[in-house]
Design a protein around this motif. Structure first.
Motif, PDB file in Angstrom:
ATOM      1  N   TYR B  19      42.807 -34.512  -7.817  1.00 62.79           N
ATOM      2  CA  TYR B  19      42.558 -34.625  -6.374  1.00 62.79           C
ATOM      3  C   TYR B  19      43.655 -35.461  -5.706  1.00 62.79           C
ATOM      4  CZ  TYR B  19      40.195 -36.373  -2.175  1.00 62.79           C
ATOM      5  OH  TYR B  19      39.886 -36.742  -0.905  1.00 62.79           O
ATOM      6  N   THR B  20      44.140 -36.495  -6.377  1.00 65.33           N
ATOM      7  CA  THR B  20      45.236 -37.308  -5.842  1.00 65.33           C
ATOM      8  C   THR B  20      46.514 -36.478  -5.723  1.00 65.33           C
ATOM      9  OG1 THR B  20      44.254 -39.272  -6.848  1.00 65.33           O
ATOM     10  CG2 THR B  20      46.548 -39.447  -6.149  1.00 65.33           C
ATOM     11  N   VAL B  21      46.773 -35.629  -6.734  1.00 63.89           N
ATOM     12  CA  VAL B  21      47.938 -34.738  -6.666  1.00 63.89           C
ATOM     13  C   VAL B  21      47.841 -33.841  -5.437  1.00 63.89           C
ATOM     14  CG1 VAL B  21      49.053 -32.776  -7.809  1.00 63.89           C
ATOM     15  CG2 VAL B  21      48.424 -34.808  -9.131  1.00 63.89           C
ATOM     16  N   MET B  22      46.629 -33.317  -5.153  1.00 59.19           N
ATOM     17  CA  MET B  22      46.455 -32.494  -3.947  1.00 59.19           C
ATOM     18  C   MET B  22      46.840 -33.274  -2.690  1.00 59.19           C
ATOM     19  SD  MET B  22      42.747 -30.836  -4.839  1.00 59.19           S
ATOM     20  CE  MET B  22      42.518 -29.681  -6.202  1.00 59.19           C
ATOM     21  N   GLY B  23      46.470 -34.560  -2.651  1.00 58.52           N
ATOM     22  CA  GLY B  23      46.820 -35.396  -1.508  1.00 58.52           C
ATOM     23  C   GLY B  23      48.324 -35.602  -1.385  1.00 58.52           C
ATOM     24  N   LEU B  24      49.000 -35.794  -2.527  1.00 58.34           N
ATOM     25  CA  LEU B  24      50.454 -35.957  -2.497  1.00 58.34           C
ATOM     26  C   LEU B  24      51.124 -34.680  -2.005  1.00 58.34           C
ATOM     27  CD1 LEU B  24      50.949 -37.841  -5.907  1.00 58.34           C
ATOM     28  CD2 LEU B  24      50.969 -38.813  -3.601  1.00 58.34           C
ATOM     29  N   ARG B  25      50.556 -33.519  -2.376  1.00 61.86           N
ATOM     30  CA  ARG B  25      51.117 -32.249  -1.911  1.00 61.86           C
ATOM     31  C   ARG B  25      50.944 -32.084  -0.397  1.00 61.86           C
ATOM     32  NH1 ARG B  25      51.297 -28.009  -6.278  1.00 61.86           N
ATOM     33  NH2 ARG B  25      50.401 -26.541  -4.804  1.00 61.86           N
ATOM     34  N   VAL B  26      49.845 -32.624   0.163  1.00 59.15           N
ATOM     35  CA  VAL B  26      49.694 -32.598   1.621  1.00 59.15           C
ATOM     36  C   VAL B  26      50.812 -33.420   2.272  1.00 59.15           C
ATOM     37  CG1 VAL B  26      48.214 -33.249   3.563  1.00 59.15           C
ATOM     38  CG2 VAL B  26      47.196 -32.255   1.516  1.00 59.15           C
ATOM     39  N   GLY B  27      51.097 -34.597   1.697  1.00 60.07           N
ATOM     40  CA  GLY B  27      52.171 -35.427   2.231  1.00 60.07           C
ATOM     41  C   GLY B  27      53.515 -34.696   2.210  1.00 60.07           C
ATOM     42  N   GLY B  42      47.662 -26.470  13.423  1.00 62.54           N
ATOM     43  CA  GLY B  42      48.730 -25.930  14.261  1.00 62.54           C
ATOM     44  C   GLY B  42      49.839 -25.236  13.490  1.00 62.54           C
ATOM     45  N   GLN B  43      49.842 -25.370  12.133  1.00 63.71           N
ATOM     46  CA  GLN B  43      50.873 -24.700  11.340  1.00 63.71           C
ATOM     47  C   GLN B  43      50.169 -24.146  10.099  1.00 63.71           C
ATOM     48  OE1 GLN B  43      52.627 -24.616   8.524  1.00 63.71           O
ATOM     49  NE2 GLN B  43      54.463 -23.557   9.237  1.00 63.71           N
ATOM     50  N   ALA B  44      50.115 -22.820   9.982  1.00 56.96           N
ATOM     51  CA  ALA B  44      49.229 -22.186   9.005  1.00 56.96           C
ATOM     52  C   ALA B  44      49.597 -22.515   7.552  1.00 56.96           C
ATOM     53  CB  ALA B  44      49.196 -20.674   9.209  1.00 56.96           C
ATOM     54  N   ASP B  45      50.891 -22.621   7.223  1.00 54.05           N
ATOM     55  CA  ASP B  45      51.267 -22.964   5.847  1.00 54.05           C
ATOM     56  C   ASP B  45      50.783 -24.362   5.498  1.00 54.05           C
ATOM     57  OD1 ASP B  45      52.731 -20.602   5.001  1.00 54.05           O
ATOM     58  OD2 ASP B  45      54.154 -21.150   6.570  1.00 54.05           O
ATOM     59  N   PHE B  46      51.033 -25.323   6.399  1.00 55.85           N
ATOM     60  CA  PHE B  46      50.552 -26.685   6.173  1.00 55.85           C
ATOM     61  C   PHE B  46      49.037 -26.708   6.018  1.00 55.85           C
ATOM     62  CE2 PHE B  46      48.572 -30.469   7.958  1.00 55.85           C
ATOM     63  CZ  PHE B  46      49.031 -31.419   7.066  1.00 55.85           C
ATOM     64  N   GLU B  47      48.351 -25.929   6.855  1.00 57.81           N
ATOM     65  CA  GLU B  47      46.879 -25.964   6.843  1.00 57.81           C
ATOM     66  C   GLU B  47      46.304 -25.533   5.500  1.00 57.81           C
ATOM     67  OE1 GLU B  47      44.913 -24.163  10.231  1.00 57.81           O
ATOM     68  OE2 GLU B  47      46.245 -25.180  11.627  1.00 57.81           O
ATOM     69  N   ARG B  48      47.000 -24.633   4.801  1.00 58.87           N
ATOM     70  CA  ARG B  48      46.504 -24.252   3.471  1.00 58.87           C
ATOM     71  C   ARG B  48      46.596 -25.414   2.482  1.00 58.87           C
ATOM     72  NH1 ARG B  48      49.626 -20.896   1.493  1.00 58.87           N
ATOM     73  NH2 ARG B  48      50.994 -20.410   3.228  1.00 58.87           N
ATOM     74  N   TYR B  49      47.722 -26.125   2.488  1.00 55.19           N
ATOM     75  CA  TYR B  49      47.816 -27.329   1.646  1.00 55.19           C
ATOM     76  C   TYR B  49      46.740 -28.342   2.025  1.00 55.19           C
ATOM     77  CZ  TYR B  49      52.222 -25.967  -0.515  1.00 55.19           C
ATOM     78  OH  TYR B  49      53.176 -25.326  -1.250  1.00 55.19           O
ATOM     79  N   PHE B  50      46.549 -28.519   3.335  1.00 57.80           N
ATOM     80  CA  PHE B  50      45.569 -29.500   3.807  1.00 57.80           C
ATOM     81  C   PHE B  50      44.164 -29.105   3.366  1.00 57.80           C
ATOM     82  CE2 PHE B  50      42.675 -31.182   7.078  1.00 57.80           C
ATOM     83  CZ  PHE B  50      42.965 -32.536   6.972  1.00 57.80           C
TER      84      PHE B  50
ATOM     85  N   ALA C 112      46.724 -48.137  -1.578  1.00 57.31           N
ATOM     86  CA  ALA C 112      47.150 -47.159  -2.588  1.00 57.31           C
ATOM     87  C   ALA C 112      47.468 -47.856  -3.905  1.00 57.31           C
ATOM     88  CB  ALA C 112      48.358 -46.357  -2.082  1.00 57.31           C
ATOM     89  N   LEU C 113      48.149 -49.003  -3.831  1.00 58.18           N
ATOM     90  CA  LEU C 113      48.460 -49.751  -5.047  1.00 58.18           C
ATOM     91  C   LEU C 113      47.180 -50.267  -5.712  1.00 58.18           C
ATOM     92  CD1 LEU C 113      51.668 -51.689  -3.976  1.00 58.18           C
ATOM     93  CD2 LEU C 113      51.450 -50.040  -5.856  1.00 58.18           C
TER      94      LEU C 113
END
Lengths: 134, 134, 134
Positions: B19-27, B42-50, C112-113
């Motif tokens: 789940y943390t990796v998913m959060g890093l991918r959103v960043g 507002g941006q469909a590609d980003f929204e899928r990661y989110f 985070a840390l």
């Protein structure tokens, strides 16, 4: 085999089942109001179904955390009874909010009060145990 | 020192790491698709990661709650094994959904089935314990 | 009556109370910036208040899960002390982010840390217990 805490354990699963129903209703609302994934905004009727689930998720850590601390450090049965009130409040919130944004308020207040009793009850009990050398 | 429940405890931490990796991918997706905070739409590609992270968050209370109730009241190892299936499903969901919205479905079904087994398994066990005077 | 784990239990309730304050600030921001429910997007000042609560919710499973596994399998007091650092980081995150998106970073890094220490500390301890036949 642990025999304790069966009442709050069953309340936990019933709350999670109601929350799952809210998620299924979001899925149905996606189809009904034509809001395909990944969008979650842009259509007000869909957004009310979405917010029913999202607001309940926002409160789940408060509810489940305080339910269990109240049950473990004070009383299983009192915690489970207040948890049942929370579930009833969340059910009324779900049925109200899916009709209109204003109709969410009674159910919201019920679950907020139940959560407050659990949080401050558990906190008071824990401080008492810490101070009394419990 | 408690020695029990080590298997579901490790599964819990592995699920939280995924789940943390998913959060890093959103960043990373914020930078790649130029969606600065606090915006999430507002941006469909980003929204899928989110939505990969958000949907997993939506299911975490169901998964972690039922994983632990199943482990405590029934079986550590069965709970941990089903939890591993959930993690695999969520991994496939993450890799699929970041490519296309349709490609999220196989992983989603796997984690939903694993969650259902945990929830209804734990509920059935708890009702049996309550009725049997457990 | 259980006497253990009082320190992480109190830290849990303090964290949930700070998180509740974030939710109340979202409610106030709805009125101040005129963003009636169910909308959660479309006004950047409101969105920063909303994301303070939403991001904290996103991290609560990581924080609470690892806090308790660290406390149960390793040390109550060390877990509670790191948990206090997390709460301080989240407080700075809340006050910073409500002013400007850039001002959220110091508090974010602190929490985070603290979370990373809890997650990898608990995971290392559990693997050690599993391998050492603990």
């Amino acid at each position: 085999m642990p025999q304790g805490h069966i009442a709050p354990a069953i309340i936990t699963l019933l709350a999670l089942l109601l929350y799952t129903v809210m998620g299924l209703r979001v899925g149905r609302a996606r189809a009904k109001y034509n809001v395909p994934a990944p969008a979650t905004t842009g259509q007000a009727d869909f957004e009310r179904y979405f917010r029913v689930q999202a607001n309940t998720l926002e409160w789940l850590p408060i509810f489940l955390g305080s339910l269990w601390l109240f049950a473990i450090y004070w009383s299983d049965l009192v915690a489970a009874a207040i948890g049942l009130v929370w579930i009833i409040g969340r059910f009324l919130y779900m049925t109200g909010y899916s009709k209109a944004a204003e109709a969410r308020e009674a159910g919201f207040m019920i679950q907020a009060l139940a959560s407050a009793v659990l949080v401050f009850g558990a906190l008071g009990r824990l401080i008492w145990l810490a101070v009394a050398g419990g």
